[in-house]
Design an enzyme around this catalytic site. Structure first.
Site, short mmCIF file in Angstrom:
data_model
loop_
_atom_site.label_atom_id
_atom_site.label_comp_id
_atom_site.label_asym_id
_atom_site.label_seq_id
_atom_site.Cartn_x
_atom_site.Cartn_y
_atom_site.Cartn_z
N LYS A 155 -85.95 26.06 -56.73
CA LYS A 155 -85.07 26.06 -55.55
C LYS A 155 -85.76 26.85 -54.44
CE LYS A 155 -80.48 26.44 -55.89
NZ LYS A 155 -79.88 25.14 -55.57
N1 PMP Z 1 -80.73 19.35 -57.27
C1 PMP Z 1 -80.76 20.11 -56.16
C2 PMP Z 1 -81.71 19.74 -55.06
C3 PMP Z 1 -79.91 21.23 -56.04
O1 PMP Z 1 -79.94 21.97 -54.93
C4 PMP Z 1 -79.01 21.53 -57.08
C5 PMP Z 1 -78.07 22.69 -56.97
N2 PMP Z 1 -78.64 23.86 -57.45
C6 PMP Z 1 -79.04 20.73 -58.23
C7 PMP Z 1 -79.91 19.65 -58.29
C8 PMP Z 1 -78.18 21.06 -59.42
O2 PMP Z 1 -78.72 22.18 -60.09
P1 PMP Z 1 -77.84 23.14 -60.97
O3 PMP Z 1 -77.14 22.30 -61.96
O4 PMP Z 1 -78.82 24.06 -61.61
O5 PMP Z 1 -76.91 23.84 -60.06
#
Ligand code: PMP
Length: 316
Positions: A155
């Site tokens: 991220k």
């Molecule tokens: N893809 C992106 C680009 C995101 O920003 C997120 C949110 N964090 C997700 C997928 C989902 O990830 P997670 O389940 O770890 O929150």
């Protein structure tokens, strides 16, 4: 209202958690972040943070991509988070945002020889996507950032300009959410959520090598679908038009939770209603995150201390 943040190594009033306009990460996007949720269980009068250590492991992995050097372990970051949430005393669902950023106040694009800092704050949060039971999605004209340009598996702050371009294009064109193709032309994910499709009773999701975030919710869904629903889950590339003929499709993420897709590019997905597999997974997910499923209790960390929680320590 948010009253506190973890900043400069301690919990402080949110007004003191300020950075300069000269901060490197503000100028160049040289940082990364996390996003966790706390779920309030009114019967137990307890706030549960979902998969706190897994979130902080990914957070530090994102930092690793950015050559970050931190003395904190996932356990340390989890402990700061619990201290912060106890100070806030949320008795409702909330969202937790840790950031790791290049903190020097200096000009010059690079990752090395810069000080790394961490801050964490939290806010009350209900739904992130209002139409969770049936969102209208379009395939974006923007492509997902590639591992050869800005890695999507972590991220990274800078890469969210890519997500924002896709999301705003979709919403300004009257849709709820964007789906983004990768450079190869296969489906990657939503603007801030991973993608799943159901066809003939099998669950499909793009592999981690398709330029998608290594989502914690994605991992959760794969495991629960196999272990509880007994579904086959296949990680493989998905074409755009496969979604047009899918039985069901949904997005998942900490913010998006499990958001069913009612339509893609104006074509109804299945009958356009919340499908049975998506509904089963949503029902299960909400029981799990709120502490109503003993099988996955180890994914939850209670915030408020009771005799029981003191014995359990930090898990998740
Ligand atoms: N893809 C992106 C680009 C995101 O920003 C997120 C949110 N964090 C997700 C997928 C989902 O990830 P997670 O389940 O770890 O929150």
């Amino acid at each position: 209202m948010t009253r506190f943040a973890f900043f400069n190594g301690a919990i402080r009033p949110i007004e003191e958690a300020r950075i300069s306009v000269m901060t490197h990460a503000f100028n160049y996007g040289t940082g990364c972040f996390g996003g966790l949720r706390g779920y309030w269980n009114a019967d137990q009068r307890q706030l549960y943070v979902f998969r706190i250590l897994d979130h902080y492991r990914r957070f530090l992995d994102s930092g690793q991509i950015l050559l970050a050097h931190l003395d904190y372990s996932p356990e340390d970051l989890a402990a700061f988070t619990l201290e912060l949430l106890r100070a806030e005393g949320w008795q409702e669902d909330c969202y937790i945002r840790p950031l790791l950023y290049k903190a020097d106040e200096t000009i010059g694009v690079r990752l090395h020889n810069l000080r790394d800092a961490v801050t964490i704050f939290s806010i009350p949060m209900g739904r992130y996507i209002p139409a969770e039971e049936g969102a209208r999605a379009c395939v974006s004209s923007w492509r997902r950032v590639d591992d050869t340009a800005i890695p999507a598996r972590g991220k990274l702050i800078g890469s969210y300009a890519n997500s924002a371009l896709a999301k705003s294009e979709a919403v300004l064109n009257g849709f709820d959410e964007a789906l983004v193709l990768n450079q190869d032309g296969h489906l990657a994910e939503g603007s801030a959520a991973n993608l799943f499709m159901v066809r003939n009773g099998v669950l499909y999701t793009p592999p981690l090598s398709s330029n998608v975030l290594e989502g914690i919710t994605r991992r959760t869904i794969i495991q629960m679908a196999r272990e509880v629903l007994g579904l086959d889950v296949i990680e493989r590339e998905i074409d755009r038009t496969e979604l047009y003929v899918a039985d069901e499709a949904f997005l998942c993420g900490t913010g998006a939770q499990i958001t069913a897709l009612a339509s893609v590019d104006h074509r109804p997905v299945g009958n356009g209603k919340l499908g049975p597999v998506t509904k089963s997974l949503r029902d299960l997910y909400f029981r799990v995150v709120r502490g109503q499923e003993s099988r996955y209790r180890h994914w939850l960390t209670p915030v408020f201390e009771t005799e029981q929680t003191a014995k359990e320590g930090i898990t998740g």
